[in-house]
Design an enzyme around this catalytic site. Structure first.
Site, PDB file in Angstrom:
ATOM      1  N   PRO A  19      42.789  42.216  34.593  1.00 18.79           N
ATOM      2  CA  PRO A  19      43.206  43.607  34.804  1.00 18.79           C
ATOM      3  C   PRO A  19      42.329  44.288  35.850  1.00 18.79           C
ATOM      4  O   PRO A  19      41.104  44.166  35.810  1.00 18.79           O
ATOM      5  CB  PRO A  19      42.985  44.262  33.435  1.00 18.79           C
ATOM      6  CG  PRO A  19      42.768  43.152  32.470  1.00 18.79           C
ATOM      7  CD  PRO A  19      42.258  41.991  33.251  1.00 18.79           C
ATOM      8  N   GLU A  20      42.963  44.969  36.800  1.00 21.57           N
ATOM      9  CA  GLU A  20      42.214  45.812  37.718  1.00 21.57           C
ATOM     10  C   GLU A  20      42.528  47.254  37.360  1.00 21.57           C
ATOM     11  O   GLU A  20      43.278  47.528  36.417  1.00 21.57           O
ATOM     12  CB  GLU A  20      42.593  45.496  39.168  1.00 21.57           C
ATOM     13  CG  GLU A  20      42.256  44.048  39.524  1.00 21.57           C
ATOM     14  CD  GLU A  20      42.248  43.770  41.020  1.00 21.57           C
ATOM     15  OE1 GLU A  20      42.078  44.709  41.807  1.00 21.57           O
ATOM     16  OE2 GLU A  20      42.406  42.603  41.387  1.00 21.57           O
ATOM     17  N   LYS A  28      37.931  50.266  34.962  1.00 18.61           N
ATOM     18  CA  LYS A  28      38.545  49.268  34.085  1.00 18.61           C
ATOM     19  C   LYS A  28      38.371  49.623  32.612  1.00 18.61           C
ATOM     20  O   LYS A  28      38.627  48.802  31.740  1.00 18.61           O
ATOM     21  CB  LYS A  28      37.968  47.898  34.400  1.00 18.61           C
ATOM     22  CG  LYS A  28      38.311  47.474  35.824  1.00 18.61           C
ATOM     23  CD  LYS A  28      37.691  46.166  36.185  1.00 18.61           C
ATOM     24  CE  LYS A  28      37.859  45.930  37.674  1.00 18.61           C
ATOM     25  NZ  LYS A  28      37.150  44.728  38.098  1.00 18.61           N
TER      26      LYS A  28
END
Ligand SMILES: [Zn+2]
Length: 279
Positions: free
Chosen positions: A2-3, A55
């Protein structure tokens, strides 16, 4: 992995489903969070805000507690209607939070902590809103100064420093460098003020494009989405360099190269012709 764009979309979807709603059930595998829940039960509290910070995903409760989760490589939040079948095994669920209308489930989320507004301000690991590329409060001039405060960093790893540009991850790192014709191996100190400004603007532009609403978007069970930095709709042509080792550069045909860069040995992709290292 995930970014910031993924976390932003997750926060937006969770926010639509849960903001203003009262928690009717809460369950967690985490001892620290279970203790906080014992001290001041989450059930009965209202979810006031859900936000992404780089994040990190922050869920603010009416009692003043803030549940912060970080997805690292593996974690994700899903949203379900009551009775809907989960897309991951129940044994992977770390946090389950329910309202009358929705179930939010954190699967394999490796980091979860409870903060107050005060302790959150003191927490250096969680970016401030003005440091988040996707936040309305993002301050581009300050981000340029933060980049300049790491003059000996190579550009690639510098872009991954979350207190410098919160939200940029490993895919966007390579794409930003390519789009600007900058070598990911050049030292930050060798970049002009204008080049750094372009780096920050490109990061903002790519991440913002990646969180644009799909037409007809509504509350749905969380799904990952493919990133796109080219203007091509074909998923096979969606990125310039990331994941394209030995494939021809889309601009000059030279084979794209890959190596592991920085102290965290993250993969970097680049075109040696379009992104020459300044001599
Ligand atoms: Zn090229």
């Amino acid at each position: 992995m995930p970014e910031g764009d993924t976390i932003y979309r997750t926060a937006r979807a969770l926010g639509r489903a849960l903001t203003g709603k009262q928690i009717t059930r809460f369950q967690t595998e985490y001892a620290q969070i279970a203790r906080a829940d014992d001290d001041q039960p989450f059930v009965g509290q209202t979810i006031t805000t859900i936000e992404a910070r780089g994040k990190w995903l922050l869920i603010h409760l009416s009692g003043g507690q803030i549940l912060a989760t970080h997805m690292l490589m593996s974690g994700s939040w899903h949203i379900y209607r009551p009775g809907e079948r989960w897309q991951e095994p129940a044994r992977n669920a770390r946090i389950v939070l329910e309202t009358a209308d929705f179930q939010a489930v954190a699967f394999r989320v490796p980091v979860a902590r409870i903060y107050t507004e005060r302790s959150l301000l003191r927490e250096a690991a969680i970016p401030k809103p003005e440091g988040d590329v996707l936040a309305g409060a993002f301050d581009a001039a300050a981000a340029i100064q933060r980049l300049q405060s790491h003059p000996d960093d190579e550009l690639g790893p510098a872009l991954l420093r979350q207190h410098v540009l919160a939200g940029v991850g490993n895919v966007f790192k390579s794409e930003i460098c390519f789009l600007l014709g900058l070598s990911p191996f050049c030292k930050v100190a060798t970049l002009s003020e204008l080049e750094l400004k372009q780096v920050v603007e490109t990061a903002q532009r790519l991440l913002a494009a990646s969180v644009l609403e799909d037409s007809g978007a509504q509350i749905v069970t969380y799904q990952g989405r493919k990133r796109r930095t080219t203007r091509k709709a074909d998923p096979a042509e969606s990125l310039w360099v990331y994941g394209r080792k030995n494939e021809p550069c889309r601009r000059c045909g030279t084979p794209i190269q890959r190596c592991l860069q920085g102290t965290n040995a993250r993969s970097t992709y680049w075109c040696p012709v379009c992104q020459p290292l300044p001599s």
